[in-house]
Design an enzyme around this catalytic site. Structure first.
Site, mmCIF file in Angstrom:
data_model
loop_
_atom_site.group_PDB
_atom_site.id
_atom_site.type_symbol
_atom_site.label_atom_id
_atom_site.label_comp_id
_atom_site.label_asym_id
_atom_site.label_seq_id
_atom_site.Cartn_x
_atom_site.Cartn_y
_atom_site.Cartn_z
ATOM 1 N N ASN A 14 59.320 56.714 53.863
ATOM 2 C CA ASN A 14 59.332 56.626 52.394
ATOM 3 C C ASN A 14 58.325 55.608 51.901
ATOM 4 O O ASN A 14 57.993 54.651 52.607
ATOM 5 C CB ASN A 14 60.694 56.118 51.882
ATOM 6 C CG ASN A 14 61.823 57.093 52.110
ATOM 7 O OD1 ASN A 14 61.597 58.298 52.251
ATOM 8 N ND2 ASN A 14 63.039 56.573 52.159
ATOM 9 N N GLY A 42 61.537 53.528 54.337
ATOM 10 C CA GLY A 42 62.177 54.685 54.987
ATOM 11 C C GLY A 42 62.843 54.168 56.248
ATOM 12 O O GLY A 42 62.208 53.458 57.039
ATOM 13 N N GLY A 229 78.539 38.960 60.714
ATOM 14 C CA GLY A 229 78.059 39.241 62.066
ATOM 15 C C GLY A 229 78.244 40.697 62.481
ATOM 16 O O GLY A 229 78.178 41.608 61.661
ATOM 17 N N ALA A 253 66.232 46.629 54.723
ATOM 18 C CA ALA A 253 65.741 46.861 56.092
ATOM 19 C C ALA A 253 66.390 45.950 57.146
ATOM 20 O O ALA A 253 65.993 45.982 58.309
ATOM 21 C CB ALA A 253 64.216 46.763 56.192
ATOM 22 N N ALA A 254 67.399 45.182 56.751
ATOM 23 C CA ALA A 254 68.079 44.328 57.744
ATOM 24 C C ALA A 254 68.727 45.203 58.824
ATOM 25 O O ALA A 254 68.619 44.928 60.024
ATOM 26 C CB ALA A 254 69.133 43.466 57.067
ATOM 27 N N GLY A 255 69.389 46.270 58.383
ATOM 28 C CA GLY A 255 70.025 47.178 59.347
ATOM 29 C C GLY A 255 68.974 47.859 60.221
ATOM 30 O O GLY A 255 69.169 48.028 61.430
ATOM 31 N N ASP A 256 67.863 48.225 59.616
ATOM 32 C CA ASP A 256 66.808 48.904 60.389
ATOM 33 C C ASP A 256 66.272 47.981 61.476
ATOM 34 O O ASP A 256 66.053 48.399 62.618
ATOM 35 C CB ASP A 256 65.657 49.327 59.461
ATOM 36 C CG ASP A 256 66.134 50.305 58.405
ATOM 37 O OD1 ASP A 256 67.074 51.066 58.690
ATOM 38 O OD2 ASP A 256 65.572 50.303 57.300
ATOM 39 N N ARG A 289 62.756 37.528 54.073
ATOM 40 C CA ARG A 289 61.524 37.944 53.392
ATOM 41 C C ARG A 289 61.773 39.174 52.526
ATOM 42 O O ARG A 289 62.738 39.883 52.721
ATOM 43 C CB ARG A 289 60.443 38.234 54.431
ATOM 44 C CG ARG A 289 59.926 36.956 55.057
ATOM 45 C CD ARG A 289 58.769 37.229 55.958
ATOM 46 N NE ARG A 289 59.223 37.869 57.151
ATOM 47 C CZ ARG A 289 59.079 37.356 58.383
ATOM 48 N NH1 ARG A 289 58.495 36.194 58.553
ATOM 49 N NH2 ARG A 289 59.498 38.021 59.434
HETATM 50 O O1 RIB Z 1 67.014 50.752 55.010
HETATM 51 C C1 RIB Z 1 66.104 50.463 53.999
HETATM 52 C C2 RIB Z 1 65.381 51.703 53.586
HETATM 53 O O2 RIB Z 1 66.282 52.600 52.990
HETATM 54 C C3 RIB Z 1 64.300 51.489 52.549
HETATM 55 O O3 RIB Z 1 63.065 51.154 53.107
HETATM 56 C C4 RIB Z 1 64.307 52.780 51.766
HETATM 57 O O4 RIB Z 1 63.164 53.552 51.950
HETATM 58 C C5 RIB Z 1 65.573 53.508 52.193
HETATM 59 O O5 RIB Z 1 65.276 54.564 52.993
#
Ligand code: RIB
Length: 311
Positions: A14, A42, A229, A253-256, A289
């Site tokens: 995305n 994304g 946690g 994006a913490a989970g990513d 950040r």
């Molecule tokens: O997990 C964060 C992401 O969720 C963002 O970057 C956004 O694009 C959504 O997909």
């Protein structure tokens, strides 16, 4: 030097259109914001970029539209040394976008318009079979159609590649799909929706984990709970991992990045316990950040990070 992990990511790509404002508007309200930025995002692409910055060799499988965002996002993946040869450009489609509002304190709200991400098919995923087969770990999320997610998990299972299913954004999944994952990484809300279909009445975290274990008895569960946690059930053994103490700027994006951290350390040969600790550090640095891919840390930063746990 440990060996580099090979990671395949099947998922969304995305462009994030991000505004900051000091509060969220209520329905019908117009409020004035402060800043605007376009940041690559994304869930799939974020996990791919995070893994690449952690020194993994990464293949990305997904779709963008034939527009400026698509071109820019493919360029961004390549600039991170990611193999983007299985990222398709869909004629006539728009690239996925996410409209994100971040408010003071780092909390966000996100609306995703999937565009080309909705066009990822099982056939497309099967064309990338070699990339999945050659990986140590497969990472998939739920911003692409379920048949494509299932195809990726089936290829991984067939070739003995370990698969992490990050069930985000949450939706109820067929049990046969869930059973194809070796590890599932929901947050607390996603765990509730997966387990019962709703958040209301889903019970305590332990009850959600019990319900998920009934659905997928062989999968390890890593449930992220923000500043509380991570609670895990690894081969049935429960454990808690504290969050690290950091100044939160933006949780996007913490989970990513947690998922990428787990995948990379696991792919390098560490056990899941160590991989969760590493992933938690990666996630902690990410929230300090702003933005999605703009916030993902390099390996050296994670190694240098002096993790202090929350009291
Ligand atoms: O997990 C964060 C992401 O969720 C963002 O970057 C956004 O694009 C959504 O997909």
């Amino acid at each position: 030097m440990e060996r580099r992990a090979k990671i395949a990511v099947v998922g969304s790509i995305n462009m994030d259109l991000v505004v900051t404002a000091d509060k969220f508007p209520v329905p019908g309200e117009t409020i004035m914001g402060e800043t605007f930025a376009m940041i690559p995002g994304g869930k799939g692409a974020n996990q791919a970029v995070a893994a690449a910055r952690l020194n993994a060799d990464v293949s990305m499988i997904g779709c963008v539209g034939d527009d400026l965002f698509g071109e820019k996002l493919i360029g961004q993946l390549r600039s991170e040394r990611i193999d983007a040869s299985f990222v398709k450009i869909e004629p006539g489609a728009t690239t996925g976008v996410a409209l994100i509002q971040v408010q003071e304190g780092g909390e966000n709200s996100i609306v995703v318009v999937p565009g080309a991400n909705a066009l990822v098919t099982p056939e497309h995923v099967r064309e990338a079979e070699a990339a999945i087969r050659g990986a140590d770990v497969l990472l998939v999320q739920l911003e692409i159609p379920l048949p494509a997610v299932e195809a990726a998990l089936r290829i991984a299972r067939e070739h003995g590649v370990r698969a992490i299913l990050n069930p985000a954004p949450a939706r109820k999944l067929p049990p046969e799909l869930i059973r194809l994952a070796d590890v599932m990484t929901p947050n607390e809300t996603e765990a509730a929706i997966l387990a019962t279909g709703t958040v209301e009445g889903a019970g305590s975290l332990e009850e959600r984990i019990d319900a998920l274990r009934r659905l997928a008895p062989d999968a390890s569960l890593l449930v992220t709970a923000g500043e509380n946690g991570v609670r895990t059930a690894i081969f049935g053994e429960r454990a808690s991992y504290p969050a690290y103490r950091v100044d939160v700027v933006d949780t996007t994006a913490a989970g990513d990045s947690f998922n990428a951290g787990v995948a990379v350390r696991w792919g390098e040969g560490a056990d899941l316990d160590e991989a969760v600790r590493f992933g938690s550090k990666v996630g902690a640095l990410t929230v300090t950040r702003f933005g999605a891919q703009s916030s993902l840390p390099a390996r050296e930063e994670v190694e240098r990070f002096e993790a202090k746990t929350r009291p």
